[in-house]
Design an enzyme around this catalytic site. Sequence first.
Site, PDB file in Angstrom:
ATOM      1  N   GLU A 264      62.896  76.939  71.299  1.00 26.94           N
ATOM      2  CA  GLU A 264      63.938  77.977  71.349  1.00 26.94           C
ATOM      3  C   GLU A 264      64.448  78.111  69.935  1.00 26.94           C
ATOM      4  O   GLU A 264      64.965  77.141  69.370  1.00 26.94           O
ATOM      5  CB  GLU A 264      65.074  77.545  72.274  1.00 26.94           C
ATOM      6  N   CYS A 301      73.039  80.587  68.351  1.00 25.13           N
ATOM      7  CA  CYS A 301      71.752  81.288  68.355  1.00 25.13           C
ATOM      8  C   CYS A 301      71.920  82.700  68.918  1.00 25.13           C
ATOM      9  O   CYS A 301      71.060  83.550  68.708  1.00 25.13           O
ATOM     10  CB  CYS A 301      70.737  80.508  69.167  1.00 25.13           C
TER      11      CYS A 301
HETATM   12  P1  NAP Z   1      66.319  72.935  62.286  1.00 26.86           P
HETATM   13  O1  NAP Z   1      66.654  72.734  60.871  1.00 26.86           O
HETATM   14  O2  NAP Z   1      65.081  73.654  62.613  1.00 26.86           O
HETATM   15  O3  NAP Z   1      66.286  71.456  62.909  1.00 26.86           O
HETATM   16  C1  NAP Z   1      66.008  71.183  64.283  1.00 26.86           C
HETATM   17  C2  NAP Z   1      65.247  69.869  64.383  1.00 26.86           C
HETATM   18  O4  NAP Z   1      63.880  70.093  64.035  1.00 26.86           O
HETATM   19  C3  NAP Z   1      65.731  68.784  63.437  1.00 26.86           C
HETATM   20  O5  NAP Z   1      65.646  67.555  64.112  1.00 26.86           O
HETATM   21  C4  NAP Z   1      64.759  68.850  62.294  1.00 26.86           C
HETATM   22  O6  NAP Z   1      64.564  67.616  61.656  1.00 26.86           O
HETATM   23  C5  NAP Z   1      63.471  69.237  62.998  1.00 26.86           C
HETATM   24  N1  NAP Z   1      62.559  69.970  62.127  1.00 26.86           N
HETATM   25  C6  NAP Z   1      62.833  71.096  61.427  1.00 26.86           C
HETATM   26  N2  NAP Z   1      61.731  71.495  60.749  1.00 26.86           N
HETATM   27  C7  NAP Z   1      60.755  70.612  61.042  1.00 26.86           C
HETATM   28  C8  NAP Z   1      59.391  70.493  60.663  1.00 26.86           C
HETATM   29  N3  NAP Z   1      58.811  71.354  59.837  1.00 26.86           N
HETATM   30  N4  NAP Z   1      58.678  69.460  61.160  1.00 26.86           N
HETATM   31  C9  NAP Z   1      59.265  68.553  61.981  1.00 26.86           C
HETATM   32  N5  NAP Z   1      60.542  68.613  62.363  1.00 26.86           N
HETATM   33  C10 NAP Z   1      61.285  69.625  61.919  1.00 26.86           C
HETATM   34  O7  NAP Z   1      67.498  73.714  63.054  1.00 26.86           O
HETATM   35  P2  NAP Z   1      69.041  73.383  63.141  1.00 26.86           P
HETATM   36  O8  NAP Z   1      69.688  73.498  61.829  1.00 26.86           O
HETATM   37  O9  NAP Z   1      69.179  72.111  63.852  1.00 26.86           O
HETATM   38  O10 NAP Z   1      69.580  74.561  64.088  1.00 26.86           O
HETATM   39  C11 NAP Z   1      69.914  75.848  63.607  1.00 26.86           C
HETATM   40  C12 NAP Z   1      68.899  76.875  64.113  1.00 26.86           C
HETATM   41  O11 NAP Z   1      68.672  76.690  65.491  1.00 26.86           O
HETATM   42  C13 NAP Z   1      69.335  78.325  63.967  1.00 26.86           C
HETATM   43  O12 NAP Z   1      68.259  79.091  63.518  1.00 26.86           O
HETATM   44  C14 NAP Z   1      69.701  78.742  65.390  1.00 26.86           C
HETATM   45  O13 NAP Z   1      69.575  80.110  65.650  1.00 26.86           O
HETATM   46  C15 NAP Z   1      68.736  77.917  66.184  1.00 26.86           C
HETATM   47  N6  NAP Z   1      69.215  77.640  67.518  1.00 26.86           N
HETATM   48  C16 NAP Z   1      68.541  78.159  68.574  1.00 26.86           C
HETATM   49  C17 NAP Z   1      68.992  77.935  69.870  1.00 26.86           C
HETATM   50  C18 NAP Z   1      68.258  78.514  71.053  1.00 26.86           C
HETATM   51  O14 NAP Z   1      68.557  78.118  72.159  1.00 26.86           O
HETATM   52  N7  NAP Z   1      67.342  79.410  70.898  1.00 26.86           N
HETATM   53  C19 NAP Z   1      70.132  77.158  70.086  1.00 26.86           C
HETATM   54  C20 NAP Z   1      70.788  76.633  68.989  1.00 26.86           C
HETATM   55  C21 NAP Z   1      70.305  76.874  67.707  1.00 26.86           C
HETATM   56  P3  NAP Z   1      65.217  67.324  60.227  1.00 26.86           P
HETATM   57  O15 NAP Z   1      66.628  67.814  60.273  1.00 26.86           O
HETATM   58  O16 NAP Z   1      65.097  65.848  60.108  1.00 26.86           O
HETATM   59  O17 NAP Z   1      64.399  68.074  59.235  1.00 26.86           O
END
Ligand code: NAP
Length: 527
Positions: A264, A301
């Site tokens: 998501e 989001c």
């Molecule tokens: P994020 O930076 O993508 O991090 C999410 C998790 O994924 C973290 O544990 C991160 O680990 C890991 N991760 C990120 N890139 C990775 C990669 N290339 N390989 C392996 N692991 C990876 O997102 P966030 O800052 O937590 O959340 C913000 C985003 O989430 C926004 O874009 C928002 O729109 C979206 N969001 C979506 C929803 C939905 O339901 N659709 C809900 C809430 C938020 P590390 O931090 O250790 O890198």
Amino acid sequence: MITGKNYIGNKQSASGDKTYRTFNPQLNVENTPVFTEATPEEIDEAVTLASYAFKTFRNTSGEKKATFLNAIADEILALDDVLIQTYCSETGLPEGRAKGERGRTVGQLRSFADLVKEGSWVEAAIDTAQPERQPMPRSDIRKMLVPLGPVVVFGASNFPLAYSTAGGDTAAAFAAGCPVLVKSHPMHAGTGELVASAILKAAEKIGMPNGVFSNLNSSGIEVGQQLVKHPGVKAVGFTGSIRGGRALYDIAAQREEPIPVFAEMGSVNPVIILPEALKNRQKDLAKTYAGSITLGTGQFCTNPGLLLAIKGENLSNFIQNLSNEILKIEPAVMLHPNIISAYESNKQKAISQPEITVTANYESAVKTNYAKQTVATVSGKTFLENSTLHQEVFGPYSIVVQCENAEELETIISKLEGQLTGTLIADAGEASKYSKVIAALQNRVGRVIFNGVPTGVEVCPSMVHGGPYPSSTDSRFTAVGIHAIKRWVRPFSYQDWPNSLLPNELKNENPLQISRLINNKQTKSGI
Ligand code: NAP
């Protein structure tokens, strides 16, 4: 107490040497606990344990899984103030939000408990044998949904409880009968560890197999990548950025045995304001949308990052009102210095594109880690030609697109990437004149909202939280509500299997009293 260690099943372990701390954005200081990242050996041990646990957990009754889920909810509540204070110190979010999110998390766990206790969710279908059928006899065939195996869950930074350690993905996976390995989010590792301890306490009390749950610390992407590559892992749940979700999806697809990744991700959640509504309600709409764009410092989001309407005096007035209203709102803290720096740089990238006009930009000084809200506007033509403007800016930012006419509005909507939500603002009788625009919107999103705001996702069976790519990697499923369980199961058939060897869900006598499709008729009767 927060130890900073990993949970490998019910054992605490910290054999690595890579450590990190979480950050308090309100105070602009690191929090005290030191977390130790999981080593490759610890990850392997956790997945191996999960695979063993699956052998018994997969056959655990709905009743027992329900007791487990309810016990997790109770243990989370028992963490009481420690959990709330840790959550606030790791996010800068207020206590009210922490308590609200805890209530939602506990509610999700209990709703999955009710689902599996009742039992009909397995979609049992039975076609009894027809030995006399001509020209060929028919076998007795019985189908139900069965769990996939160990699931890895990645939580998002902006939902430390409801979309993280014991959030919707974990609750749904446990309900399905899948062990869970959580890749703890580094920004709220303390909150994560506390919730993990609650899950493991519940698991021990209810007699769940060791390995049904593990919590692995990480400060970078390696732990998550190793987990997704591990052959013992059978599915992945991810909530976060498009970049992160897509990277993990690609890793999963390249495995010798590809596995599903239900990610998501981000969304700009287009809002269409039709002309009559704009003429009659622009002041109210401006106030409502100033609130929605800045809600939670824009860290949702479902944040409305894109407003679309047909150009003219009413739209110009709306933009002016929206800009005035948004500047009246006090700036608020963001979750982490990295998030605020990403917000500022993504916003700068967007507003420095050619032919963009910034109509509101909070100018006064703000405290460290506080975000300045911004509104920009652009013509429909420029928006169509520049895909940079279509990207999510995670934070209190929105762009208003001034379309030439209804055709251009429809073209823009149909060229948008997939979105979680789409909102239509219309006055009485107005919507029917824009059926093509509405059809285009429905084709790009997972949920449409009428005369409301997209922020706020109700947890209920009719909710769809997901949408066409890239808002999610599989638009056939929702991440919120009881139907999220379907991501962690597969259909499975028994042919001519003896009644005594069948699972209770498919036995002739229907001991669980669940609703089943028997010879094309839905019934709770036995055979
Ligand atoms: P994020 O930076 O993508 O991090 C999410 C998790 O994924 C973290 O544990 C991160 O680990 C890991 N991760 C990120 N890139 C990775 C990669 N290339 N390989 C392996 N692991 C990876 O997102 P966030 O800052 O937590 O959340 C913000 C985003 O989430 C926004 O874009 C928002 O729109 C979206 N969001 C979506 C929803 C939905 O339901 N659709 C809900 C809430 C938020 P590390 O931090 O250790 O890198």
